[in-house]
Design a protein around this motif. Structure first.
Motif, mmCIF file in Angstrom:
data_model
loop_
_atom_site.group_PDB
_atom_site.id
_atom_site.type_symbol
_atom_site.label_atom_id
_atom_site.label_comp_id
_atom_site.label_asym_id
_atom_site.label_seq_id
_atom_site.Cartn_x
_atom_site.Cartn_y
_atom_site.Cartn_z
ATOM 1 N N GLN A 74 25.232 0.218 -20.980
ATOM 2 C CA GLN A 74 25.298 0.222 -22.700
ATOM 3 C C GLN A 74 24.267 1.630 -23.103
ATOM 4 O OE1 GLN A 74 22.971 -3.525 -22.721
ATOM 5 N NE2 GLN A 74 24.707 -4.556 -23.483
ATOM 6 N N LEU A 75 23.422 2.022 -22.320
ATOM 7 C CA LEU A 75 22.730 3.310 -22.589
ATOM 8 C C LEU A 75 23.730 4.512 -22.559
ATOM 9 C CD1 LEU A 75 19.110 4.235 -21.724
ATOM 10 C CD2 LEU A 75 20.772 5.775 -21.857
ATOM 11 N N THR A 76 24.500 4.378 -21.341
ATOM 12 C CA THR A 76 25.422 5.454 -21.145
ATOM 13 C C THR A 76 26.385 5.637 -22.193
ATOM 14 O OG1 THR A 76 25.125 5.437 -18.854
ATOM 15 C CG2 THR A 76 27.219 6.338 -19.698
ATOM 16 N N LEU A 77 26.855 4.341 -22.944
ATOM 17 C CA LEU A 77 27.843 4.461 -23.869
ATOM 18 C C LEU A 77 27.260 4.975 -25.113
ATOM 19 C CD1 LEU A 77 30.269 3.460 -25.576
ATOM 20 C CD2 LEU A 77 29.285 1.180 -25.564
ATOM 21 N N LEU A 78 26.124 4.542 -25.563
ATOM 22 C CA LEU A 78 25.686 5.190 -26.634
ATOM 23 C C LEU A 78 25.074 6.465 -26.529
ATOM 24 C CD1 LEU A 78 24.556 4.642 -29.583
ATOM 25 C CD2 LEU A 78 22.033 3.696 -28.537
ATOM 26 N N GLN A 79 24.622 6.769 -25.409
ATOM 27 C CA GLN A 79 24.295 8.212 -25.385
ATOM 28 C C GLN A 79 25.640 9.166 -25.449
ATOM 29 O OE1 GLN A 79 20.991 10.205 -24.364
ATOM 30 N NE2 GLN A 79 22.631 11.217 -25.848
ATOM 31 N N SER A 80 26.799 8.529 -24.844
ATOM 32 C CA SER A 80 27.972 9.633 -25.185
ATOM 33 C C SER A 80 28.278 9.887 -26.340
ATOM 34 C CB SER A 80 29.189 8.751 -24.287
ATOM 35 O OG SER A 80 29.662 7.597 -25.123
ATOM 36 N N ALA A 81 27.810 8.986 -27.454
ATOM 37 C CA ALA A 81 28.225 9.258 -28.809
ATOM 38 C C ALA A 81 27.105 10.016 -29.437
ATOM 39 C CB ALA A 81 28.482 8.143 -29.622
ATOM 40 N N CYS A 82 25.852 10.212 -28.909
ATOM 41 C CA CYS A 82 24.853 10.777 -29.638
ATOM 42 C C CYS A 82 24.571 12.202 -29.235
ATOM 43 C CB CYS A 82 23.364 9.926 -29.254
ATOM 44 S SG CYS A 82 23.276 8.355 -29.888
ATOM 45 N N PRO A 83 24.155 13.220 -30.251
ATOM 46 C CA PRO A 83 24.004 14.420 -29.867
ATOM 47 C C PRO A 83 22.677 14.728 -29.275
ATOM 48 C CG PRO A 83 24.164 14.116 -32.354
ATOM 49 C CD PRO A 83 24.407 13.077 -31.723
ATOM 50 N N MET A 84 21.557 13.695 -29.817
ATOM 51 C CA MET A 84 20.461 13.814 -29.464
ATOM 52 C C MET A 84 19.916 13.072 -28.458
ATOM 53 S SD MET A 84 20.649 11.561 -31.886
ATOM 54 C CE MET A 84 20.561 12.223 -33.610
ATOM 55 N N PRO A 85 19.129 13.536 -27.243
ATOM 56 C CA PRO A 85 18.852 12.559 -26.049
ATOM 57 C C PRO A 85 18.249 11.293 -26.505
ATOM 58 C CG PRO A 85 17.377 14.396 -26.221
ATOM 59 C CD PRO A 85 18.327 14.484 -27.327
ATOM 60 N N LEU A 86 18.668 10.096 -25.764
ATOM 61 C CA LEU A 86 17.845 8.861 -25.768
ATOM 62 C C LEU A 86 16.564 9.072 -24.833
ATOM 63 C CD1 LEU A 86 21.058 6.447 -25.909
ATOM 64 C CD2 LEU A 86 19.582 7.277 -27.762
ATOM 65 N N ILE A 87 15.642 8.993 -25.262
ATOM 66 C CA ILE A 87 14.605 9.224 -24.627
ATOM 67 C C ILE A 87 13.678 8.103 -23.986
ATOM 68 C CG2 ILE A 87 13.827 11.328 -25.701
ATOM 69 C CD1 ILE A 87 11.394 9.727 -27.019
ATOM 70 N N THR A 88 14.045 6.871 -24.266
ATOM 71 C CA THR A 88 13.446 5.808 -23.445
ATOM 72 C C THR A 88 14.289 4.450 -23.405
ATOM 73 O OG1 THR A 88 11.374 4.571 -23.366
ATOM 74 C CG2 THR A 88 12.214 4.788 -25.625
ATOM 75 N N ASN A 89 14.048 3.467 -22.647
ATOM 76 C CA ASN A 89 14.655 2.376 -22.511
ATOM 77 C C ASN A 89 13.492 1.446 -22.244
ATOM 78 O OD1 ASN A 89 16.239 -0.034 -22.544
ATOM 79 N ND2 ASN A 89 17.357 0.743 -20.748
ATOM 80 N N GLN A 90 12.944 0.526 -23.096
ATOM 81 C CA GLN A 90 11.940 -0.395 -23.102
ATOM 82 C C GLN A 90 12.487 -1.626 -22.725
ATOM 83 O OE1 GLN A 90 9.192 -2.450 -26.223
ATOM 84 N NE2 GLN A 90 8.886 -0.427 -26.167
ATOM 85 N N VAL A 91 12.036 -2.214 -21.277
ATOM 86 C CA VAL A 91 12.672 -3.308 -20.718
ATOM 87 C C VAL A 91 11.613 -4.304 -20.087
ATOM 88 C CG1 VAL A 91 14.864 -2.293 -20.422
ATOM 89 C CG2 VAL A 91 13.066 -2.176 -18.536
#
Ligand SMILES: NC(=O)c1ccc[n+]([C@@H]2O[C@H](COP(=O)([O-])OP(=O)(O)OC[C@H]3O[C@@H](n4cnc5c(N)ncnc54)[C@H](OP(=O)(O)O)[C@@H]3O)[C@@H](O)[C@H]2O)c1
Length: 285
Positions: free
Chosen positions: A146-163
């Motif tokens: 899911q993170l990979t999918l969202l990152q593929s569309a975002c120009p800015m980096p996703l900097i954290t995953n809180q789990v």
């Protein structure tokens, strides 16, 4: 921190003192969500920011959005996740208003919306960044795909995953979450880090025998390192090379200060595995 507690004046005062204690002890990251205390936690935090000159400039404020309760906005609609652009933008306006700040440092999407459309979320993020309302973006409770999918569309980096990561829930070690974080330089944050140590973790499956075995190992290690069991848990998380940030939830000022011990313990690889073995009830294969 769930700083409003039960909402009573005493709980609110305790929450404010906890934030102050954390700040004065050197903590610089504070985790919120629009739904914590129905928005009251963010409002109380704003009071602390008003009380302590210069605090805002010295800290990182995270908040989250994307979870909609039932009956919101009309009676009869179910609880659901909503990553529509309209809802994300509206949520951030609410967060900024409650926190009384112009810019949120980090916005997380709280739980993956099964219906999320990556381009639409990216568009919302870009709009928020362009308006100066959010600096950085991340996710929470996302699977690596899911993170990979969202990152593929975002120009800015996703900097954290809180789990969730704790002695009971080690899914992040097994499902690729921490591998992805390490590889992509994404900071993993661990919520409920003390689940299974000081209270039963969510969906607890440990038997009384499991609990006794795990506690005995915690006791042994706490004695060895001259500390307490819950500190050993934080140290165990900090040992992971992905660079896990435990999000501690205590509102007890003494515990907030004591938690810093975890940063100084020269924890060994062998003890890390001994705790895993106690948790699993068997040695690694
Ligand atoms: N992204 C998500 O989906 C998600 C979900 C849940 C939580 N979170 C975030 O993660 C944060 C931490 O979660 P959490 O609050 O469950 O964290 P936690 O640090 O695992 O647990 C905090 C609880 O443990 C108690 N506690 C701590 N140390 C203790 C000790 N030595 N002995 C006895 N009790 C002790 C605290 O009570 P006292 O206050 O009395 O010390 C408090 O009730 C939350 O505040 C929230 O910001 C995120």
């Amino acid at each position: 921190m769930r700083i409003v507690g039960d909402g009573s004046p005493e709980s609110r005062q305790k929450g404010k003192l906890a934030v102050r204690a954390a700040y004065e002890s050197g903590f610089t990251h504070f985790d919120h969500a629009d739904i914590y205390g129905g928005g009251e936690c963010e409002k109380l935090f704003a009071e602390v920011l008003r009380d302590i000159p210069g605090m805002r400039e010295n800290i990182i404020i995270t908040s989250k959005c994307g979870i909609r309760g039932k009956d919101n906005p009309i009676s009869g609609v179910p609880a659901r996740y909503d990553f529509s652009k309209e809802y994300i933008l509206k949520s951030v306006d609410g967060i900024l208003t409650r926190l009384q700040i112009d810019t949120l440092d980090i916005l997380l999407l709280h739980r993956p919306d099964y219906l999320f459309q990556a381009e639409e979320v990216a568009d919302a993020f870009q709009t928020l960044q362009d308006a100066g309302k959010v600096r950085y973006f991340g996710v929470s409770n996302f699977k690596p795909s899911q993170l990979t999918l969202l990152q593929s569309a975002c120009p800015m980096p996703l900097i954290t995953n809180q789990v969730e990561i704790n002695v009971h829930n080690i899914n992040a070690l097994l499902d690729g979450t921490l591998d992805q974080c390490q590889q992509e330089h994404i900071s993993p944050q661990a919520w409920c880090p003390l689940g299974g140590v000081v209270y039963p973790a969510w969906g607890n499956t440990f038997s009384p025998e499991d609990e006794a075995r795990i506690k005995a190992e915690f006791d042994r290690q706490a004695k060895k390192y001259d500390t307490e069991n819950w500190i050993i848990m934080l140290t165990w998380l900090l040992k992971h090379p992905a660079g896990i940030f435990p999000i501690i939830g205590t509102t007890n000022s003494n515990r907030i200060k004591a938690s810093l011990q975890a940063l100084k313990i020269p924890y060994s690889r062998e003890d890390w595995y001994s705790l895993l073995e106690a948790r699993n009830g068997q040695p690694v294969p």
